[in-house]
Design an enzyme around this catalytic site. Structure first.
Site, PDB file in Angstrom:
ATOM      1  N   TYR A  37      38.683  18.268  12.095  1.00  0.00           N
ATOM      2  CA  TYR A  37      39.871  18.415  11.479  1.00  0.00           C
ATOM      3  C   TYR A  37      40.925  17.920  12.303  1.00  0.00           C
ATOM      4  CZ  TYR A  37      44.059  21.388  10.366  1.00  0.00           C
ATOM      5  OH  TYR A  37      45.253  21.634   9.959  1.00  0.00           O
ATOM      6  N   LYS A 122      41.227  29.142  26.458  1.00  0.00           N
ATOM      7  CA  LYS A 122      41.653  29.025  25.133  1.00  0.00           C
ATOM      8  C   LYS A 122      40.570  29.609  24.332  1.00  0.00           C
ATOM      9  CE  LYS A 122      43.763  25.966  21.855  1.00  0.00           C
ATOM     10  NZ  LYS A 122      43.001  26.437  20.635  1.00  0.00           N
TER      11      LYS A 122
HETATM   12  S1  IVH Z   1      49.610  30.311  23.850  1.00  0.00           S
HETATM   13  C1  IVH Z   1      53.656  29.282  22.611  1.00  0.00           C
HETATM   14  N1  IVH Z   1      47.231  30.920  25.318  1.00  0.00           N
HETATM   15  O1  IVH Z   1      45.543  28.709  20.535  1.00  0.00           O
HETATM   16  C2  IVH Z   1      52.155  29.252  22.952  1.00  0.00           C
HETATM   17  N2  IVH Z   1      47.363  30.333  22.684  1.00  0.00           N
HETATM   18  O2  IVH Z   1      48.095  26.853  19.040  1.00  0.00           O
HETATM   19  C3  IVH Z   1      51.284  30.271  22.181  1.00  0.00           C
HETATM   20  N3  IVH Z   1      45.058  30.472  21.841  1.00  0.00           N
HETATM   21  O3  IVH Z   1      45.747  29.744  17.567  1.00  0.00           O
HETATM   22  C4  IVH Z   1      49.840  30.374  22.175  1.00  0.00           C
HETATM   23  N4  IVH Z   1      43.854  31.213  23.662  1.00  0.00           N
HETATM   24  O4  IVH Z   1      45.947  31.904  19.247  1.00  0.00           O
HETATM   25  C5  IVH Z   1      47.664  30.665  24.086  1.00  0.00           C
HETATM   26  N5  IVH Z   1      45.360  31.606  26.306  1.00  0.00           N
HETATM   27  C6  IVH Z   1      45.903  31.322  25.148  1.00  0.00           C
HETATM   28  C7  IVH Z   1      45.285  30.919  23.886  1.00  0.00           C
HETATM   29  C8  IVH Z   1      45.917  30.645  22.754  1.00  0.00           C
HETATM   30  C9  IVH Z   1      43.769  30.760  22.406  1.00  0.00           C
HETATM   31  C10 IVH Z   1      45.205  29.969  20.623  1.00  0.00           C
HETATM   32  C11 IVH Z   1      46.296  30.569  19.804  1.00  0.00           C
HETATM   33  C12 IVH Z   1      46.657  29.771  18.667  1.00  0.00           C
HETATM   34  C13 IVH Z   1      46.365  28.342  19.439  1.00  0.00           C
HETATM   35  C14 IVH Z   1      47.728  27.860  19.962  1.00  0.00           C
END
Ligand code: IVH
Length: 691
Positions: A37, A122
């Site tokens: 993707y 992440k």
């Molecule tokens: S911050 C403005 N921190 O990754 C920033 N996202 O595109 C907002 N995700 O689906 C996201 N772990 O759910 C952030 N430690 C983390 C994260 C995280 C996973 C996911 C989030 C979203 C994607 C971000």
């Protein structure tokens, strides 16, 4: 100017990405792994960057996720839920590039102090916004397209990790907590095992488990799924006195409010510390209790985050630094089977080589027929292959819309492999067993070493000195193929083996010779028939008396033997139905292996049936092993310790605490002579049996 070809390519990419978005976000049925993707997405992004006239307002690059599900009420996010830029360079350079960009945006010179970052994991699940008003959880929503999400409050409430009320007496008027609902790997495995047992559908992977559960319309189903949650940021905030000034302090504050935050996080100064964090987590990635697909770096000071701002819905102050994908797409070229040491046939998918989880994968296990049926894997299919850590690569799912047409036939082990690929013996699948098995037993090379080791073991033919190291050599050099070959070994052949002194060769030959004179029970046990252990072998010997009668027995005949049920009966019938096995038995007898035969005892309840005996001390003539065999042949059980349930204690010289215990409990005590007298009626049959 974009050529018609490029226009067409961009349109095709948009369409394909939209289709995957829909499948992933709306249907919860992913059609391609993330890596594929991402590639499509990046290709489109690159085209749009090169030819700005290609960009359309409805391009998937302009929005964050998929359409909200129609069935859930839609909610508009007070503060949009943004996406995060992905640094696809999986080497250390990815972290350095981010730091360089941030420094440039902040107008820092090379001799200015390092920027302070917060490094975290992440998580691979589903992004959720939790809205607390006056400290009470009032709503929960998915990200949806970033502007509008789905109200999934009911389901989110089932996640026990999420507090329904913040742990404070002075809550902010509004506090939106953002984070990831995910499923731990052990919870995922346990859940799937339970589902499999109940013949119910299983989850594809933990991420899908989390996303699918939150988007279940029936909260009762979500409640049964073991979900977890980690917070990683905030949405709308109103009236938070003493609101923290950094991201790390915000997460600390959330922990105090009772919100789960992952402990694997760290404040890092400058690029070097980010690189170290990335490397450290990479080394431990497979040991983490949940899946991650990278780490996230965020500028720690919230005022600097505000200064840096956003570009097209992605903050300049954060980046996701990925690890190599653990799932990839490839094509099944063939399905072959491997024969294991116990004769189980394991289907293996031969794949077009693919780089996944850091190595090139060419095979993936398909486990057994049930798994193939469940996933419906066929030759020619495009599949998602997963390799995480040292785990054997496996096929996660088939991409059905890429199945060749006309569809290839379903794969059936018994149909494609009626006989064992190693030895040509028949393949069967016993009722209630997941595995198809080769019936070649003693004859099958794949099972050879294991079968020989069992054959020679103390309770079977008792050939002292014929252990695993020696069997390894004999089989690898082609000197022994079946147990019958053991009786053809001579001093000359043995002398050529490693670590085989003349004396040990002579001892081994003597042990082989001595083993020729055996009992029917030992011989039956030595054959290694599936599900026939030592006790069953004894019951069979006692019941049938002669080997030929056992060989000729039907399943019904067999089931008249004490403790022999349909599964054991089926195993025995199948073993002797295999001509190769009969051939080995014939050759063993021809080599001089013999035992006393008898008419058999159809009623196998012996004089000691239902009685428990304990042996202690040294008996004058019987070894403990022989005494045990005789007692068991008379239907008795030999236990290791004395209790109120013990019927007799047989005591010899130097009997110790067991004798004392027997006296204390008033258990009848026998000496050897008394035991033999007790066995007298059975002794007559025993002599014929030569147990
Ligand atoms: S911050 C403005 N921190 O990754 C920033 N996202 O595109 C907002 N995700 O689906 C996201 N772990 O759910 C952030 N430690 C983390 C994260 C995280 C996973 C996911 C989030 C979203 C994607 C971000």
């Amino acid at each position: 100017m974009a050529s018609p070809d490029i226009l067409a390519r961009a349109a095709a990419l948009r369409q394909e990405i939209e289709r995957h978005n829909y499948a992933y976000y709306v249907l919860d049925a992913p059609t391609v792994p993330d890596a594929e993707y991402d590639r499509l997405f990046r290709e489109l992004q690159a085209l749009e960057a090169e030819y700005p006239e290609l960009a359309t307002p409805d391009s998937p690059t302009c929005r964050v996720g998929g359409q909200p599900l129609d069935e859930f009420p839609k909610v508009r996010h007070a503060v949009p839920m943004l996406s995060i830029r992905t640094e696809t360079d999986t080497t250390a350079a990815g972290a350095r590039a981010f730091d360089a960009r941030v420094r440039k945006e902040l107008g820092l010179a090379s001799d200015d102090a390092p920027v302070e970052y917060h490094a975290e994991l992440k998580f691979d699940g589903l992004a959720i916004n939790l809205r607390y008003e006056q400290g009470v959880l009032v709503a929960a929503a998915t990200r949806g397209d970033g502007e509008t999400g789905e109200a999934v409050s009911q389901n989110v409430r089932t996640v026990r990790a999420i507090p329904l009320r913040l742990h404070t007496d002075t809550p902010p008027a509004v506090l939106e907590v953002r984070g990831e609902v995910y499923m731990r790997r052990d919870d995922f495995e346990r859940y799937n095992a339970k589902q499999r047992e109940a013949s119910k559908p299983t989850l594809v992977n933990p991420r899908n488990g989390a996303a699918g559960s939150i988007r279940q319309l029936d909260p009762a189903i979500a409640a049964q799924r073991p979900l977890s949650f980690f917070a990683y940021g905030l949405g709308e905030v109103q009236g938070w006195r003493d609101a923290p000034a950094t991201h790390s302090a915000t997460l600390d504050a959330l922990v105090k409010l009772g919100v789960p935050v992952c402990a694997e996080r760290r404040v890092c100064r400058g690029a070097d510390e980010l690189v170290a964090f990335h490397a450290e987590i990479a080394a431990r990635r497979d040991q983490l209790p949940f899946d991650i697909d990278g780490v996230v770096y965020k500028v720690n000071r919230l005022d600097l985050q505000r200064d840096l701002g956003f570009v097209t819905r992605e903050p300049r102050w954060a980046v996701a630094h990925k690890y190599p994908a653990q799932e990839e797409l490839t094509v099944v070229e063939a399905i072959e089977v491997q024969v294991g040491r116990t004769g189980a046939l394991t289907p293996v998918a031969r794949l077009v080589p693919v780089f996944v989880g850091g190595v090139t994968v060419t095979n993936a296990t398909l486990h057994n027929q049930d798994e193939i049926d469940r996933k419906d894997v066929r030759v020619g299919d495009t599949v998602i292959v997963r390799r995480a850590g040292d785990v054997i690569p496996e096929v996660v799912a088939v991409v059905l819309d890429r199945r060749p047409q006309p569809a290839p036939p379903r794969f059936d082990i018994l149909q494609s492999h009626p006989v064992c690929p190693e030895c040509g013996s028949h393949v069967v699948r016993l009722e209630g067993e997941a595995a198809a098995r080769c019936t070649g037993g003693l004859y099958c090379p794949a099972q050879r070493k294991q079968a020989l080791l069992h054959f020679a073991s103390r309770r079977a033919m008792d050939i002292e000195g014929l252990g695993d190291k020696l069997i390894e050599q004999l089989v690898d050099r082609g000197l022994v193929r079946t147990p019958a070959d053991v009786y053809r070994l001579d001093a000359e052949t043995l002398s050529r083996l490693d670590r085989m002194a003349e004396r040990s060769a002579a001892n081994l030959l003597a042990a082989i010779e001595a083993s020729k004179s055996t009992t029917l029970a030992r011989f039956i046990f030595a054959l290694g028939i599936r599900n026939v252990g030592e006790a069953t072998a004894k019951d069979l010997a006692r019941h049938f008396g002669e080997l030929d009668r056992l060989v000729a027995a039907t399943a019904e005949d067999l089931m008249t033997v004490r403790e022999v049920g349909p599964i054991v009966a089926q195993s025995i019938v199948q073993f002797f139905a295999e001509p190769h096995n009969l051939d080995v038995v014939g050759r063993l007898r021809a080599a001089g292996v013999h035992w006393p035969e008898s008419a058999g005892v159809q009623q196998s309840a012996g004089i000691l049936a239902g009685k428990t005996l304990v042996l202690t001390g040294t008996l004058p003539t019987l070894t403990r092993e022989v005494a045990k065999e005789r007692i068991e042949a008379a239907g008795g059980k030999v236990a290791g310790s004395v209790s109120k349930k013990t019927d007799y204690v047989v005591a010899g010289e130097d009997a110790g605490s067991k004798l004392a215990k027997a006296q204390e409990l008033g258990v009848t005590i026998l000496d050897e002579a008394a035991l033999l007298a007790l066995l007298e009626p059975d002794n007559r049959t025993q002599q014929q049996f030569d147990f």
